[in-house]
Design a protein around this motif. Structure first.
Motif, PDB file in Angstrom:
ATOM      1  N   THR A   9      36.784  42.013  48.866  1.00 17.23           N
ATOM      2  CA  THR A   9      37.404  41.403  47.676  1.00 17.23           C
ATOM      3  C   THR A   9      37.021  42.165  46.408  1.00 17.23           C
ATOM      4  O   THR A   9      37.859  42.358  45.515  1.00 17.23           O
ATOM      5  CB  THR A   9      36.969  39.938  47.548  1.00 17.23           C
ATOM      6  OG1 THR A   9      35.529  39.857  47.512  1.00 17.23           O
ATOM      7  CG2 THR A   9      37.490  39.123  48.725  1.00 17.23           C
ATOM      8  N   ASP A  10      35.771  42.620  46.327  1.00 18.02           N
ATOM      9  CA  ASP A  10      35.349  43.389  45.155  1.00 18.02           C
ATOM     10  C   ASP A  10      36.130  44.691  45.039  1.00 18.02           C
ATOM     11  O   ASP A  10      36.599  45.064  43.946  1.00 18.02           O
ATOM     12  CB  ASP A  10      33.852  43.695  45.227  1.00 18.02           C
ATOM     13  CG  ASP A  10      33.001  42.457  45.009  1.00 18.02           C
ATOM     14  OD1 ASP A  10      33.540  41.467  44.484  1.00 18.02           O
ATOM     15  OD2 ASP A  10      31.800  42.484  45.363  1.00 18.02           O
ATOM     16  N   PHE A  13      39.667  43.909  43.822  1.00 20.08           N
ATOM     17  CA  PHE A  13      39.732  43.702  42.372  1.00 20.08           C
ATOM     18  C   PHE A  13      39.611  45.029  41.622  1.00 20.08           C
ATOM     19  O   PHE A  13      40.366  45.313  40.689  1.00 20.08           O
ATOM     20  CB  PHE A  13      38.610  42.753  41.924  1.00 20.08           C
ATOM     21  CG  PHE A  13      38.802  41.335  42.377  1.00 20.08           C
ATOM     22  CD1 PHE A  13      40.060  40.753  42.358  1.00 20.08           C
ATOM     23  CD2 PHE A  13      37.735  40.568  42.823  1.00 20.08           C
ATOM     24  CE1 PHE A  13      40.245  39.435  42.770  1.00 20.08           C
ATOM     25  CE2 PHE A  13      37.911  39.262  43.239  1.00 20.08           C
ATOM     26  CZ  PHE A  13      39.173  38.695  43.212  1.00 20.08           C
ATOM     27  N   VAL A  43      36.184  44.120  35.053  1.00 17.61           N
ATOM     28  CA  VAL A  43      35.703  43.407  36.248  1.00 17.61           C
ATOM     29  C   VAL A  43      34.196  43.182  36.197  1.00 17.61           C
ATOM     30  O   VAL A  43      33.614  42.695  37.175  1.00 17.61           O
ATOM     31  CB  VAL A  43      36.057  44.194  37.537  1.00 17.61           C
ATOM     32  CG1 VAL A  43      37.559  44.330  37.691  1.00 17.61           C
ATOM     33  CG2 VAL A  43      35.388  45.565  37.551  1.00 17.61           C
ATOM     34  N   PHE A  50      38.519  37.889  33.660  1.00 15.68           N
ATOM     35  CA  PHE A  50      38.976  38.584  34.858  1.00 15.68           C
ATOM     36  C   PHE A  50      38.019  38.288  36.015  1.00 15.68           C
ATOM     37  O   PHE A  50      36.873  37.910  35.794  1.00 15.68           O
ATOM     38  CB  PHE A  50      39.033  40.103  34.612  1.00 15.68           C
ATOM     39  CG  PHE A  50      40.167  40.519  33.724  1.00 15.68           C
ATOM     40  CD1 PHE A  50      41.373  40.931  34.265  1.00 15.68           C
ATOM     41  CD2 PHE A  50      40.022  40.509  32.340  1.00 15.68           C
ATOM     42  CE1 PHE A  50      42.415  41.326  33.451  1.00 15.68           C
ATOM     43  CE2 PHE A  50      41.062  40.898  31.520  1.00 15.68           C
ATOM     44  CZ  PHE A  50      42.267  41.306  32.075  1.00 15.68           C
ATOM     45  N   PRO A  51      38.508  38.474  37.263  1.00 14.47           N
ATOM     46  CA  PRO A  51      37.603  38.306  38.411  1.00 14.47           C
ATOM     47  C   PRO A  51      36.407  39.247  38.294  1.00 14.47           C
ATOM     48  O   PRO A  51      36.545  40.400  37.867  1.00 14.47           O
ATOM     49  CB  PRO A  51      38.489  38.672  39.610  1.00 14.47           C
ATOM     50  CG  PRO A  51      39.882  38.475  39.136  1.00 14.47           C
ATOM     51  CD  PRO A  51      39.882  38.804  37.672  1.00 14.47           C
TER      52      PRO A  51
END
Length: 738
Positions: A9-10, A13, A43, A50-51
């Motif tokens: 997921t990182d 993003f 990020v 933001f995520p």
């Protein structure tokens, strides 16, 4: 619902935000690096909208991989041979600028009250210009053909090498606040030793390995092989105490010397772009906006220090190396920024936990500002130079012109440089190999031999014998090896060393005895060494001509073959030429220079087959193709000869043609020494004052002609005979050299 690991997921993003940011910056015509930095900031935990990346440790690992790929690709673009092509001026300017900016940055840091390590890293950050940003700016402004651009590219090549050295030296001295000159010198010597060793071993082994698997190398396998070799060198470098980045760069440089280097660079490009994006995004993640807001005045001040300091240091370095004022000025304006290597140096300080928190975001902020200013500085460099040059006093202009003119005529090779060219490099590389053999045997094999012989009194003698047997060919190269292969044909220059041969031979024997003593001291006692030394010398004298010399010649021949393989492959002719012969053979394409001794002679007169072993299969002359020319065919200037023969024969022929071309260029330069450019100032008491050039008798006295007159800021080129000379005029004359 399936749970994705945080790493995936990182990365998602990071890459999504990076893609959007770079598209926006591409649309705005700004460098993509800035888009990556902004994406990293978005990020990071500092921006709540933001995520946010959660697995920071994994991202750091990926960013380290990004540094490895960045340095590996830089090595693939570099090649060791480029160091010899950038010219002395570019090399001197780069070294002068880096050293001066490091000293300047260190002093500024201490003035700010920072500690030694912060100040040292600050100086290193300021010393590195951005290759990526400068190249892009030159491309967008259409300046690639300008003369000063070649100088800038040469400076950047040397700066990249110096950056690698800095990474190693900063790692070595960052353990304590006390910066020892002795530690720096030892670290530098240790680094140079390992680079020389890796170069020799790599050039000897890697091309052989690639030739064995060449038929199997498709895009996929080539990518895997190149990455595997890269990480092998990374592990070796880390194992001996150097940074992984150094290992990646060295392996890239070694592969760049092979015919596969260019294709490896091509297939690696997508991988490098991916990991480089992760690295630059991770750099942006470490920017703390609060620090920048709190210390905005420091950002502005350091930006000014960077632009002004790098301009002045680069300008002075180029001037001192003999460049014109205009070229030096434009080069200085082009180099007035920091970039990717500054990021790497700043992140090194963070990784080692030796720099303060403010230094990293400060470096990123200054780099971002100078990235924006670089195209404008390059664009205004020429009009700004003209304005500044007009303001310079005439005396200063004259002094600078006379200094630059002193570099316009190249002198002949000095004795020191001639000795280094003919013997020095070969002796140095052989010495490195002998030292490496001693160290490797002592570390890896000596204890095993001792255990096998159960601590026998003769164990040391056995180890000594093994070590000497392995290093014997390289001892022969140090003491008895002839001059460099190319230098053997430079008879005129070698004549200068005839009177020094005895001294050179004694020096080589002394070096050989010192290395022999070092080996003896490692394995045997002094009492045993006294008897063994005489025995070793007798054995070397007895068997040297039989096998040691032959083995050394085989090793040297294969090393030179591997070193020149890329150039020989580039000489392979076009598809049309390859179809000349129905069988497998080596082909070479050679151009006849206008002043070559081949011009105007028939192929029968040349005796190519008898002299070199090569056969002329075809001659390309403009749009005409002459296949299988007979012995009466006459060669013209710029004819392209398509020759076939063995690789050794083609290399010998190529070397002779290159030597002839170099002698012709040297003769052209030496021919210029029949004339000289001199100048004088018309004083108040001069007999030339208020007289025309015709009346003054200058031509008769100097046996030359007046080519220019400087009167204040005005420059008169090719003045007429009726031109009147006034007081304070600077008169330039071309005349015969006495």
């Amino acid at each position: 619902m399936h749970h994705l690991p945080h790493l995936i997921t990182d990365l998602g993003f990071i890459l999504m935000i990076a893609a959007l940011s770079t598209l926006l910056f591409k649309k705005l015509g700004q460098p993509q690096v800035l888009g990556y930095l902004i994406a990293g900031l978005l990020v990071s935990p500092h921006v709540p909208f933001f995520p946010t990346v959660t697995d920071n440790e994994s991202i750091k690992v990926w960013s380290e991989i990004g540094v490895i790929f960045l340095l590996f690709s830089l090595g693939l673009e570099f090649s060791f041979k480029k160091l010899f092509k950038v010219g002395g001026s570019a090399g001197f300017t780069a070294i002068f600028e880096v050293v001066a900016m490091m000293g300047f940055g260190f002093v500024v840091g201490r003035m700010f009250g920072w500690n030694n390590i912060d100040s040292l890293f600050f100086g290193a950050i300021l010393s590195m210009s951005s290759t990526t940003i400068i190249v892009r700016a030159f491309q967008e402004l259409g300046l690639r053909g300008q003369k000063y651009v070649e100088l800038v590219f040469g400076i950047l090549i040397v700066e990249d090498i110096l950056a690698i050295l800095l990474l190693v030296l900063l790692t070595a001295v960052s353990g304590s606040e006390a910066i020892s000159g002795a530690d720096l010198a030892f670290s530098a010597l240790r680094l140079l030793f390992y680079i020389a060793l890796w170069f020799v071993v790599g050039i000897f082994l890697i091309p052989i390995f690639l030739r064995k698997i060449r038929d199997l190398l498709e895009d996929e396998t080539m990518l895997l092989v190149s990455i595997g070799l890269c990480f092998m060198m990374v592990m070796i470098a880390a194992g001996v105490g150097f940074s992984p980045a150094l290992g990646a760069f060295v392996m890239g440089s070694l592969l760049a010397e092979t015919p596969e280097g260019h294709k490896m660079e091509h297939v690696l490009q997508p991988v490098k772009n991916l990991f480089a994006a992760v690295f630059f995004v991770s750099v942006g993640m470490m920017i703390d906006p609060k620090v920048l807001i709190e210390r905005w005045d420091l950002v502005i001040l350091v930006t000014l220090v960077t632009i002004v300091g790098k301009f002045i240091c680069s300008f002075l370095g180029a001037l001192l190396s003999g460049q014109t004022r205009k070229k030096a000025f434009q080069a200085g304006m082009s180099l007035a920024q920091i970039g990717e290597f500054s990021f790497i140096i700043a992140s090194l300080g963070v990784t080692l936990k030796v720099t303060s928190d403010f230094l990293y975001p400060l470096a990123i902020a200054v780099s971002a500002v100078t990235t924006f200013t670089t195209p404008y500085l390059i664009k205004i460099s020429e009009p700004l130079y003209r304005w500044v040059d007009k303001k310079l006093p005439a005396g200063v202009q004259g002094a600078l012109d006379r200094y630059q003119n002193s570099f316009s005529q190249e002198g002949k090779n000095g004795v020191g440089s001639l000795i280094m060219k003919t013997y020095g490099v070969k002796i140095l590389l052989n010495t490195v190999i002998v030292i490496a053999i001693i160290s490797a045997y002592k570390t890896l094999l000596n204890q095993e031999v001792q255990n096998y012989l159960q601590e026998s009194p003769w164990a040391g003698a056995v180890s000594l014998f093994i070590c000497l047997a392995i290093s014997a060919p390289f001892f022969w190269g140090i003491v008895m090896g002839g001059p460099a292969l190319k230098a053997q044909r430079e008879f005129e220059e070698l004549q200068k060393l005839r009177g020094l041969q005895f001294g050179i031979f004694i020096g080589r024997i002394v070096l050989g005895l010192v290395l022999l003593g070092a080996i003896l001291a490692q394995f045997v006692t002094l009492k045993m060494a006294s008897g063994l030394t005489a025995g070793v010398l007798v054995v070397l004298i007895a068997v040297g001509p039989l096998w040691v010399r032959r083995l050394y010649q085989v090793i040297e021949k294969n090393f030179l073959k591997n070193l020149t393989e890329k150039e020989r492959k580039e000489l392979i002719s076009s598809d049309v030429a390859k179809n000349i012969l129905p069988w497998e053979t080596s082909l070479g394409n050679y151009e006849v220079s206008p002043d070559s001794s081949l011009v105007g002679k028939t192929l029968r007169d040349q005796s190519f087959k008898e002299t070199f072993g090569v056969t002329v299969a075809a001659v390309f002359r403009g749009s005409h193709r002459y296949f299988a020319p007979d012995g009466e065919f006459v060669l013209w200037p710029y004819d392209k000869l398509i020759c076939f023969g063995s690789e050794e024969e083609l290399q010998k022929f190529h070397t002779v043609l290159e030597d002839e071309k170099n002698h012709q260029q040297a003769a052209a330069v030496n021919g210029q020494e029949d004339y000289k450019l001199s100048s004088f100032v018309v004083t108040d008491t001069s007999s030339y004052k208020d007289k025309t050039i015709r009346e003054s008798g200058i031509r008769e006295k100097y046996h030359g002609m007046v080519v220019g007159v400087e009167r204040g800021a005005e420059k008169i080129l090719g003045p007429r005979a009726s031109f009147t000379l006034l007081e304070s005029d600077l008169v330039w004359i071309v005349s015969k050299a006495k």
